[in-house]
Design a protein around this motif. Sequence first.
Motif, short mmCIF file in Angstrom:
data_model
loop_
_atom_site.label_atom_id
_atom_site.label_comp_id
_atom_site.label_asym_id
_atom_site.label_seq_id
_atom_site.Cartn_x
_atom_site.Cartn_y
_atom_site.Cartn_z
N TRP A 1 -51.77 16.53 43.05
CA TRP A 1 -51.12 15.62 42.11
C TRP A 1 -52.12 15.06 41.09
N THR A 2 -53.29 14.68 41.58
CA THR A 2 -54.25 14.04 40.68
C THR A 2 -54.83 15.04 39.68
N GLN A 3 -55.16 16.23 40.14
CA GLN A 3 -55.77 17.20 39.23
C GLN A 3 -54.78 17.77 38.23
N LEU A 4 -53.50 17.73 38.56
CA LEU A 4 -52.48 18.18 37.62
C LEU A 4 -51.91 17.02 36.80
N GLY A 5 -52.41 15.82 37.02
CA GLY A 5 -51.94 14.66 36.26
C GLY A 5 -50.53 14.26 36.60
N LEU A 6 -50.15 14.41 37.86
CA LEU A 6 -48.77 14.14 38.28
C LEU A 6 -48.71 12.94 39.24
N MET A 7 -49.46 11.92 38.94
CA MET A 7 -49.54 10.79 39.86
C MET A 7 -48.26 9.97 39.91
N ALA A 8 -47.50 9.96 38.83
CA ALA A 8 -46.22 9.24 38.87
C ALA A 8 -45.28 9.91 39.86
N GLU A 9 -45.26 11.24 39.83
CA GLU A 9 -44.45 11.97 40.80
C GLU A 9 -45.01 11.77 42.21
N GLN A 10 -46.32 11.75 42.31
CA GLN A 10 -46.95 11.52 43.61
C GLN A 10 -46.53 10.17 44.19
N LEU A 11 -46.45 9.17 43.34
CA LEU A 11 -46.07 7.84 43.82
C LEU A 11 -44.68 7.86 44.45
N THR A 12 -43.77 8.58 43.84
CA THR A 12 -42.41 8.70 44.40
C THR A 12 -42.46 9.31 45.79
N HIS A 13 -43.22 10.39 45.94
CA HIS A 13 -43.33 11.05 47.24
C HIS A 13 -44.02 10.15 48.26
N LEU A 14 -45.05 9.44 47.82
CA LEU A 14 -45.77 8.56 48.74
C LEU A 14 -44.87 7.45 49.27
N GLU A 15 -44.10 6.86 48.40
CA GLU A 15 -43.27 5.73 48.84
C GLU A 15 -42.12 6.21 49.73
N ARG A 16 -41.65 7.41 49.47
CA ARG A 16 -40.64 7.96 50.38
C ARG A 16 -41.26 8.25 51.74
N ALA A 17 -42.46 8.84 51.74
CA ALA A 17 -43.13 9.15 53.00
C ALA A 17 -43.44 7.89 53.79
N LEU A 18 -43.90 6.83 53.11
CA LEU A 18 -44.23 5.58 53.79
C LEU A 18 -42.98 4.91 54.35
N ALA A 19 -41.85 5.07 53.65
CA ALA A 19 -40.61 4.50 54.17
C ALA A 19 -40.22 5.17 55.49
N TYR A 20 -40.38 6.49 55.55
CA TYR A 20 -40.11 7.20 56.81
C TYR A 20 -41.18 6.89 57.86
N PHE A 21 -42.42 6.73 57.39
CA PHE A 21 -43.54 6.50 58.30
C PHE A 21 -43.31 5.26 59.15
N ASP A 22 -42.81 4.22 58.54
CA ASP A 22 -42.61 2.96 59.25
C ASP A 22 -41.53 3.08 60.32
N GLN A 23 -40.72 4.16 60.26
CA GLN A 23 -39.65 4.34 61.25
C GLN A 23 -40.06 5.25 62.39
#
Length: 661
Positions: free
Chosen positions: A539-561
Amino acid sequence: MQNLKLKKAKLNLGGGMSVLYFDSFELDIENRRLSADGKALRLGSRAFDILAALATRAGQVVSKEELIRTVWPTTIVEEGALRVHLVSLRKSLGDEARKFIENVPSRGYQFLPAVRVSPSATTNRPANPIDKSTLPRTATKLLGREDFIRTTAEFFKTTRLLTIAGAGGIGKTSVAIAVARLLSEQYRVLFLDLAAHSTGETLLPSLASQLGLSVYGSNVLPAIIGELQKSATLLVFDNCEHVVDEAARAAEEILKASPSTTILATSREPLRASLERVRQLPPLEVPPEGSSAVNPSEYAGLELFVSLAGLVADESDFARPEAMTLAADIVRRLDGIPLAIELAAARAFDMDLESLHRSVADPLALLRRGRRTAPPRQQTLRAALDWSYNTLEPTQKDLLDRLSVFAGTFTADHARWVAAEDVSDEEFYDAFDGLFLKSLLNVSAAGGNYRLLVTTREYAATKLANSGFDQSCKLAHAKLCRARLAEAERDWTVLDTGSWLNEHGGLVHELRSALEWAFSEGGETRAGIDLVASSNIIWTQLGLMAEQLTHLERALAYFDQLDGVDALTEMNLRVSHGGTLYHIKSSERDQEAIEEFSKAKSIAENLRDHMNTLRAVGGMTAIHTMNGDYVEAISLAHRFNDLFGNVLPNAASRLLAHNFH
């Protein structure tokens, strides 16, 4: 015969015609024939070219690049295609002869047996003008095929058996008919549509009937040969793929006994008969992504769509400025496949261009209706794909279904990851090579990897969804993505940016696909979390950090469960989340970013992971420095130095210098 001319020049044998002898084999380059102990072997055209290129330089190492230039002089391919045909060649040579060709690591290939050379003679054949009325008429004008048709016709000056190969719906039959029309001043032309034959047993009796012969006995070949010898004849064997063995045998027997006969075949795969030359028919040219103010006459795929849609659509649809942009995107989505374009254009009768453009994202659902006069197998694109699919062996069907999980290009090694676990390596490579030879796998010009055309992939995906093994296959694909991410991480430290992007940039397409499945109903949530945690480099090397943020927050939402997620995964999620918040949300969510970095720092310290501790501390000091909290920034740097100063002695000072610069 450009390939042949190149090899003759290397031989330096005067007239250039030669027969090579090695072990029990005889390789007749002029007549493109390989035999063992006097028995002809079936060998594909590309495999023959590879063998000739290596055998004429026996004992020398021939680089992969040189082999590719020799065998594909006018086509851009990479090592993937070469490997497939080397496999085919080794199989044709037999178990004992597979050791003839040695792979020299990092250098190329070497032909090991001793080779003897002797001259050969050519055979001249008569050519007489004849009747051309047996050729069927084509419903539409061929666009973008003029050069291919002309050069194919010219090949018959030196070739007696030529196969036009390509994917279903690519236009092989129409091109073959056009080639035959060009040659009809030289030959009597007989067209045999093998699609109407459920088995190959009816091939020769049907040919005899077309020749005007009455068939009484079971052996009709002598009568056919006798009739063919009366004049120069071009036989067109159309749609050979489902009777390929019988078509190859018939072609070999006819050409051997009747020097005045020439054969043009169409098939999804080569006949692999002696004397055969193969030409792959490419898709029609389409406008490149992002092009504007497109002129339809410059791209055959677009011109075909506009000309056909214009017959049934309101002319005002194409008068608008945005019309060509929409039309260009439609033909791009359809990969320039003439049948798909034709079926899409037919829907312009009851759909405006905008609706058609939206719907073509699902070409198989949309293109369900075609010409009433078309053969049944071409009434819809699905019918054309059904026709191709039903000719596959069970292992090939299984593998094709599984390959639909790939969003972009892939290598044979990648394909092995998603293949059935109970399939041996030999069975896998047999199936993989079979799909390639049947034109269901395409070699991508970029990087030489493989790909499925979008229509083929969509079709195979519907099969996979109903297979019962779709979830296990998608999990295997996710695991492959995880392994490739680790490889990308390692390569980042050794490759320059351009090379790294060429090698790993396309992984983002697979990553997106794997994440979509992992977080869907029935997916594997833990696999998705692991992918998100390990994908920061992409994500970082392709400049896609905004998309990465979406995936991270979805993953963290599942992580807490979930329970039992390992500490390393959580640390990577937290530090990546903090970094994306800092870069994407700026001061808006600074406190949340600091909290994530702090959690990541605690985990990293417990793991004695000094590099990720540095990442977390670096993130927090950057935020504190940006907000003017210099005391806290300095305090964090000193605490890091107390813990890991002996491992990274100057890291804290460099960190502060960077932030205060």
